[in-house]
Design an enzyme around this catalytic site. Structure first.
Site, PDB file in Angstrom:
ATOM      1  NE  ARG A  62      23.127 -23.461  26.088  1.00 36.90           N
ATOM      2  CZ  ARG A  62      23.997 -22.716  26.500  1.00 36.90           C
ATOM      3  NH1 ARG A  62      24.008 -21.593  26.945  1.00 36.90           N
ATOM      4  NH2 ARG A  62      25.211 -23.072  25.583  1.00 36.90           N
ATOM      5  NE  ARG A 109      23.260 -23.184  31.452  1.00 37.44           N
ATOM      6  CZ  ARG A 109      24.472 -22.604  30.891  1.00 37.44           C
ATOM      7  NH1 ARG A 109      24.905 -21.488  31.537  1.00 37.44           N
ATOM      8  NH2 ARG A 109      24.945 -23.073  29.642  1.00 37.44           N
ATOM      9  NE  ARG A 142      28.705 -25.605  26.004  1.00 37.56           N
ATOM     10  CZ  ARG A 142      27.705 -25.509  27.189  1.00 37.56           C
ATOM     11  NH1 ARG A 142      26.995 -26.801  27.301  1.00 37.56           N
ATOM     12  NH2 ARG A 142      27.216 -24.415  27.478  1.00 37.56           N
ATOM     13  CE  LYS A 158      30.137 -16.906  28.842  1.00 38.29           C
ATOM     14  NZ  LYS A 158      30.291 -18.111  29.675  1.00 38.29           N
ATOM     15  NE  ARG A 177      32.265 -19.876  23.066  1.00 34.01           N
ATOM     16  CZ  ARG A 177      31.037 -19.453  23.451  1.00 34.01           C
ATOM     17  NH1 ARG A 177      30.425 -18.308  23.264  1.00 34.01           N
ATOM     18  NH2 ARG A 177      30.616 -20.384  24.381  1.00 34.01           N
TER      19      ARG A 177
HETATM   20  P1  AMP Z   1      26.873 -19.988  24.731  1.00 35.61           P
HETATM   21  O1  AMP Z   1      25.480 -19.812  24.984  1.00 35.61           O
HETATM   22  O2  AMP Z   1      27.711 -18.747  24.678  1.00 35.61           O
HETATM   23  O3  AMP Z   1      27.711 -21.214  25.576  1.00 35.61           O
HETATM   24  O4  AMP Z   1      27.192 -20.420  23.308  1.00 35.61           O
HETATM   25  C1  AMP Z   1      26.877 -21.870  22.876  1.00 35.61           C
HETATM   26  C2  AMP Z   1      27.475 -22.246  21.712  1.00 35.61           C
HETATM   27  O5  AMP Z   1      27.164 -21.495  20.413  1.00 35.61           O
HETATM   28  C3  AMP Z   1      28.765 -22.498  21.699  1.00 35.61           C
HETATM   29  O6  AMP Z   1      29.143 -23.774  22.314  1.00 35.61           O
HETATM   30  C4  AMP Z   1      29.247 -22.335  20.278  1.00 35.61           C
HETATM   31  O7  AMP Z   1      29.061 -23.643  19.708  1.00 35.61           O
HETATM   32  C5  AMP Z   1      28.385 -21.176  19.720  1.00 35.61           C
HETATM   33  N1  AMP Z   1      29.022 -20.055  19.821  1.00 35.61           N
HETATM   34  C6  AMP Z   1      28.590 -18.970  20.866  1.00 35.61           C
HETATM   35  N2  AMP Z   1      29.473 -17.877  20.456  1.00 35.61           N
HETATM   36  C7  AMP Z   1      30.105 -18.143  19.653  1.00 35.61           C
HETATM   37  C8  AMP Z   1      31.497 -17.622  19.100  1.00 35.61           C
HETATM   38  N3  AMP Z   1      31.660 -16.285  19.642  1.00 35.61           N
HETATM   39  N4  AMP Z   1      32.241 -18.243  18.432  1.00 35.61           N
HETATM   40  C9  AMP Z   1      31.911 -19.433  17.838  1.00 35.61           C
HETATM   41  N5  AMP Z   1      30.939 -20.250  18.405  1.00 35.61           N
HETATM   42  C10 AMP Z   1      30.188 -19.282  19.342  1.00 35.61           C
END
Ligand code: AMP
Length: 258
Positions: free
Chosen positions: A202, A169, A213, A54, A130
């Site tokens: 990260r 990553r 996750r 993404k 999500r």
């Molecule tokens: P990502 O960078 O999209 O993988 O997001 C990293 C982390 O941020 C996720 O594992 C969640 O803990 C939190 N997060 C990001 N977007 C959301 C969302 N829409 N709803 C809830 N938690 C989120």
């Protein structure tokens, strides 16, 4: 120089200058015309498990369609870096692979849609919604704005293959640019190709957090896919292909919408 000669010389100069001005104006017009002026608006959601690509594809969509790229994970990480109250709370949840509350996430997106000028021509949402309540709230938000989603694209990728993608990553925090130690290494180890700034890993890109996750992705985000399938908006793309092929498929999806 006689007055008549001088007059003749000035007239020639003026006509030469006019010709030059005309040529420059034509060139400028052509440059403006060839500049990407979006012919239509685009409102799309990019879904998929962590590591599906993404973060690689969304910036391309932003560039190509002149829309804003709203990545909720990046927004949260910004809060973490700034050590805001939200950032401190969110970090614990993120490192454990859980989800931040729906209200907070919906509030963030609402604020962006209302105030971010780059969203005028549309958006690509990355990492949001999500959960089904987030999807429902987005739906009401868009209804109130008299806007419609064009598509929900899922980058489909096998869980078994994600481990190596995630654990290798590397991220450039300021731009969101991603690299991979093995599959897409930066020119210099741990350094961003564009800015020369350091790359980071990260804190949730480890095997244990990934397991959580992925579980959360299937239980909480799986129903979001069903929600959009029922609305006829879901478009799957095989994310195991090269980024260039995934991009071709994405463009095809968006072209069909026009
Ligand atoms: P990502 O960078 O999209 O993988 O997001 C990293 C982390 O941020 C996720 O594992 C969640 O803990 C939190 N997060 C990001 N977007 C959301 C969302 N829409 N709803 C809830 N938690 C989120």
């Amino acid at each position: 120089m006689a007055a008549s000669d001088e007059l003749e010389y000035l007239k020639t100069l003026v006509s030469q200058l006019n010709a030059k001005i005309e040529a420059l104006e034509a060139k400028a017009k052509k440059a403006v015309a060839s500049h990407k002026t979006p012919a239509h608006q685009l409102r799309t959601i990019l879904m998929g498990p962590p590591g599906a690509g993404k973060g690689t594809q969304a910036p391309r969509i932003r560039e190509e369609f002149c829309v804003c790229h709203l990545a909720t994970g990046d927004m949260l990480r910004e809060q973490v870096t700034k050590k805001t109250k939200l950032g401190v709370e969110a970090k614990k949840i993120m490192d454990a692979g859980g989800l931040v509350s729906d209200d907070i996430m919906v509030g963030m997106i609402k604020d962006q849609l209302e105030h971010n000028q780059e969203c005028k021509n549309g958006f690509v949402l990355d990492g949001f919604p999500r959960t089904v309540p987030q999807a429902e709230k987005l739906n009401s938000m868009l209804q109130a704005r008299k806007e419609k989603l064009d598509s929900v694209v899922e980058l489909v990728y096998d869980d078994q293959l994600l481990n190596s993608r995630i654990t290798g990553r590397l991220i450039h925090p300021a731009s969101g640019r991603t690299y991979h130690k093995e599959f897409n290494p930066p020119k210099k180890p741990f350094v961003d190709d564009v800015t020369g700034e350091p790359l980071v890993q990260r804190s949730d890109d480890n095997v244990e957090a990934l397991r959580k996750r992925l579980a959360v992705f299937h239980t909480q985000t799986g129903p979001v896919v069903e929600y959009y399938k029922a609305k006829g908006l879901w478009r799957p793309i095989d994310a195991a292909q090269s980024p260039a092929l995934v991009w071709d498929n994405l463009r095809r999806v968006f072209a069909k919408q026009q």
